[in-house]
Write an enzyme that holds these catalytic residues in place. Sequence first.
Site, PDB file in Angstrom:
ATOM      1  N   ARG A   6       0.831  -1.215   0.000  1.00  0.00           N
ATOM      2  CA  ARG A   6       0.000   0.000   0.000  1.00  0.00           C
ATOM      3  C   ARG A   6       0.862   1.261   0.000  1.00  0.00           C
ATOM      4  NH1 ARG A   6      -2.727  -4.253   1.723  1.00  0.00           N
ATOM      5  NH2 ARG A   6      -5.010  -4.264   1.922  1.00  0.00           N
ATOM      6  N   ASP A  25      -4.360 -15.382   6.802  1.00  0.00           N
ATOM      7  CA  ASP A  25      -3.070 -15.883   6.316  1.00  0.00           C
ATOM      8  C   ASP A  25      -2.376 -16.801   7.328  1.00  0.00           C
ATOM      9  OD1 ASP A  25      -3.396 -14.550   3.954  1.00  0.00           O
ATOM     10  OD2 ASP A  25      -2.276 -12.783   4.576  1.00  0.00           O
TER      11      ASP A  25
HETATM   12  C1  S3P Z   1      -4.295  -9.032   1.839  1.00  0.00           C
HETATM   13  C2  S3P Z   1      -5.555  -9.532   2.014  1.00  0.00           C
HETATM   14  C3  S3P Z   1      -5.858 -10.962   2.153  1.00  0.00           C
HETATM   15  C4  S3P Z   1      -4.591 -11.758   2.477  1.00  0.00           C
HETATM   16  C5  S3P Z   1      -3.430 -11.361   1.630  1.00  0.00           C
HETATM   17  C6  S3P Z   1      -3.103  -9.891   1.836  1.00  0.00           C
HETATM   18  C7  S3P Z   1      -4.118  -7.580   1.695  1.00  0.00           C
HETATM   19  O1  S3P Z   1      -6.396 -11.434   0.942  1.00  0.00           O
HETATM   20  O2  S3P Z   1      -4.847 -13.138   2.340  1.00  0.00           O
HETATM   21  O3  S3P Z   1      -2.285 -12.129   1.950  1.00  0.00           O
HETATM   22  O4  S3P Z   1      -2.979  -7.086   1.809  1.00  0.00           O
HETATM   23  O5  S3P Z   1      -5.118  -6.890   1.469  1.00  0.00           O
HETATM   24  P1  S3P Z   1      -7.988 -11.325   0.616  1.00  0.00           P
HETATM   25  O6  S3P Z   1      -8.325  -9.913   0.585  1.00  0.00           O
HETATM   26  O7  S3P Z   1      -8.146 -11.985  -0.723  1.00  0.00           O
HETATM   27  O8  S3P Z   1      -8.655 -12.091   1.722  1.00  0.00           O
END
Ligand code: S3P
Length: 447
Positions: A36, A324
């Site tokens: 981000r 995760d």
């Molecule tokens: C993340 C959101 C999650 C996570 C990924 C990182 C993020 O995925 O599993 O490792 O940085 O927004 P999802 O939004 O698909 O659940």
Amino acid sequence: MQADSLSAVRQAFVVHPTREVGGELRVPGDKSISHRAALLGAVAEGTSTVKGFLLGDDCLATAAAVRALGVELTVDGGDLQVQGVGLDGLQAPEGPLDLENSGTGMRLLAGLLASQPFASVLTGDESLRRRPMERVAKPLRAMGAEVVTRSGTAPIRIHGRYPLQGLDYTLPVASAQLKSALLLAGLRARGRTIVRSPGRSRDHTERLLRSMGVTVESGLGEEVSVSAPKRLDPIKTEIPGDFSSAAFFLVAGLLAASRELLIRNVGVNPTRSGLLNIVEAMGGRVETRARRIIEGEPVADILVSRSELRGIEVPPELVPLAIDEFPVLFVAAACARGTTVIRGAEELRYKESDRLGVMAEGLRRLGIGVIENTDGLVIEGGELHGGRLDAQGDHRIAMAFAIAGAAAREPIEILGTDQVSTSFPDFERIAASCGLGIETTTVGESV
Ligand code: S3P
């Protein structure tokens, strides 16, 4: 089977049992916040300076994509500097943007590019090119962008439109990647963009946008909204250690500590730290100390002691808050007394691998009784044997089984550990520093 499962030479870990885990460590910067910071820093006005940027392959792929969009970005150690070009300063890339293994990079970038009036193509490695992208393409189309997927997956072709049209959208799943993609698109949309979600998910995008001067409203329930700001202030922040990386050592400490293990400077944002609640309910002795807020993100030191864990039914509302951490939580469940039931976790099938299927198979190979349901696992706690298994090119599966190796009776060999560097470049060294015995080797065949 993934490409790396077929290639001739693959990296493997051989992990030796130990009950000598302990001491003090730090883990690298948070992956979600690093992505981000690179993406939002690119469209800020002025220079963003960020400490603790994760040097994992995923975040470096996002950084390379940002550069390919005409933004000056440098990474020196963990110091990231981005010369922001403003919301309308990105330039058309000369070729496809390769996000490699990173779902976050691809989905967030899709949100950012949806409002850029040029054509771009987002692609990735074989694992990423199998993951669902229509879920992000569909609402971006409804906002006015032209977005074409290949049968629902990457490569994604985007022809952005400015301005987009604000949207009131209910997500099909509690996904921070989707929510964030729509909020990024909403920064260049006419009217408000409202994102409603069936559950809580990580809120780093909202926090970072607020720190950049954007009004992000949170309504009743899981609903956030933005409208186009005039500008984004640059980012000045220090990214905390990644809770998802700390989670491996947290479980190692619970299963195999001979003395306390202190993990310093970890992000404990409540939308990320569901594992703390889950392991506490299992009887895990974990303490957060020195809680503080750094640039809008909660940070703490985590102290872990060896614990007798018991099986529980994991509350489904905690699933997105620990999404995760399930691979390593399954390992903890395998070592707990009694049965652990996980439901409401079908999303795990759409990660870097099918994490329900791959973990169930791996744990069975190590002698654990596992029932696999569509949306979860039922794990019968027992004793882990040694064995040989395949991480299927998934970084978190590789590291989860490395922790299993510490708690097992005999050594465990894990094939396909190359992708560990996508999120945790220094894993083996840090693991060794707290007493884990991991040897890195190469093998020329697949199981
Ligand atoms: C993340 C959101 C999650 C996570 C990924 C990182 C993020 O995925 O599993 O490792 O940085 O927004 P999802 O939004 O698909 O659940």
